[in-house]
Motif scaffolding. Structure first.
Motif, PDB file in Angstrom:
ATOM      1  N   ARG A 110       0.821  -1.210   0.000  1.00 54.89           N
ATOM      2  CA  ARG A 110       0.000   0.000   0.000  1.00 54.89           C
ATOM      3  C   ARG A 110       0.856   1.263   0.000  1.00 54.89           C
ATOM      4  NH1 ARG A 110      -5.321  -1.119   3.529  1.00 54.89           N
ATOM      5  NH2 ARG A 110      -5.650  -3.257   2.850  1.00 54.89           N
ATOM      6  N   ILE A 111       1.990   1.218   0.648  1.00 52.36           N
ATOM      7  CA  ILE A 111       2.837   2.405   0.773  1.00 52.36           C
ATOM      8  C   ILE A 111       3.722   2.608  -0.454  1.00 52.36           C
ATOM      9  CG2 ILE A 111       4.729   3.403   2.109  1.00 52.36           C
ATOM     10  CD1 ILE A 111       3.476   2.076   4.587  1.00 52.36           C
ATOM     11  N   ALA A 134       2.392   4.704  -3.390  1.00 57.08           N
ATOM     12  CA  ALA A 134       2.262   6.121  -3.033  1.00 57.08           C
ATOM     13  C   ALA A 134       3.615   6.821  -3.077  1.00 57.08           C
ATOM     14  CB  ALA A 134       1.644   6.255  -1.646  1.00 57.08           C
ATOM     15  N   VAL A 135       4.680   6.106  -2.759  1.00 56.38           N
ATOM     16  CA  VAL A 135       6.019   6.690  -2.763  1.00 56.38           C
ATOM     17  C   VAL A 135       6.523   6.879  -4.186  1.00 56.38           C
ATOM     18  CG1 VAL A 135       8.420   6.258  -2.115  1.00 56.38           C
ATOM     19  CG2 VAL A 135       6.598   5.800  -0.480  1.00 56.38           C
ATOM     20  N   ILE A 177       4.719   6.760  -7.184  1.00 59.00           N
ATOM     21  CA  ILE A 177       3.779   7.190  -8.217  1.00 59.00           C
ATOM     22  C   ILE A 177       4.154   8.542  -8.811  1.00 59.00           C
ATOM     23  CG2 ILE A 177       2.073   8.392  -6.786  1.00 59.00           C
ATOM     24  CD1 ILE A 177       1.127   5.911  -9.457  1.00 59.00           C
ATOM     25  N   SER A 178       4.770   9.405  -8.021  1.00 57.48           N
ATOM     26  CA  SER A 178       5.134  10.723  -8.547  1.00 57.48           C
ATOM     27  C   SER A 178       6.264  10.636  -9.572  1.00 57.48           C
ATOM     28  CB  SER A 178       5.528  11.658  -7.399  1.00 57.48           C
ATOM     29  OG  SER A 178       6.671  11.143  -6.743  1.00 57.48           O
TER      30      SER A 178
END
Length: 99
Positions: free
Chosen positions: A18-19, A22-23, A25-26
């Motif tokens: 899950r983390i 998010a880390v 994706i940018s």
């Protein structure tokens, strides 16, 4: 002690997948179609999970159809999902009270 270690391992096995997106994706660049697919994926999954529950929740066909119709309308109007949930629940409650 074994239960604590097991709980920590299970928490990490759930948290890491899950983390990590998010880390990173940018840093990733997606095509226009992929962005649209990823943006619509949560709504599609939520609809696939909720639809059978709506059908089985009430023996009243009018309430089920009202819920589905109102949810689709709220989605087409781009209203927030909580609005669709509250409107649908309120409409079903009102129908069941009036019938």
């Amino acid at each position: 002690m074994n239960m604590l270690v097991l709980t920590i391992c299970l928490a990490l096995s759930t948290a890491i997948p899950r983390i990590l997106p998010a880390v990173f994706i940018s840093r990733m660049h997606f095509s226009r179609g992929a962005r649209k697919f990823l943006r619509l994926l949560p709504v599609s999954v939520m609809a696939a999970l909720i639809f059978p529950g709506v059908i089985q929740s009430s023996p009243n066909a009018t309430a089920c159809l009202t819920t589905i119709g109102l949810s689709v309308f709220c989605g087409l109007m781009n209203w927030p999902p909580i609005t669709a949930v509250l409107a649908s629940a309120g409409a079903v409650w009102l129908l069941l009270v009036l019938m």
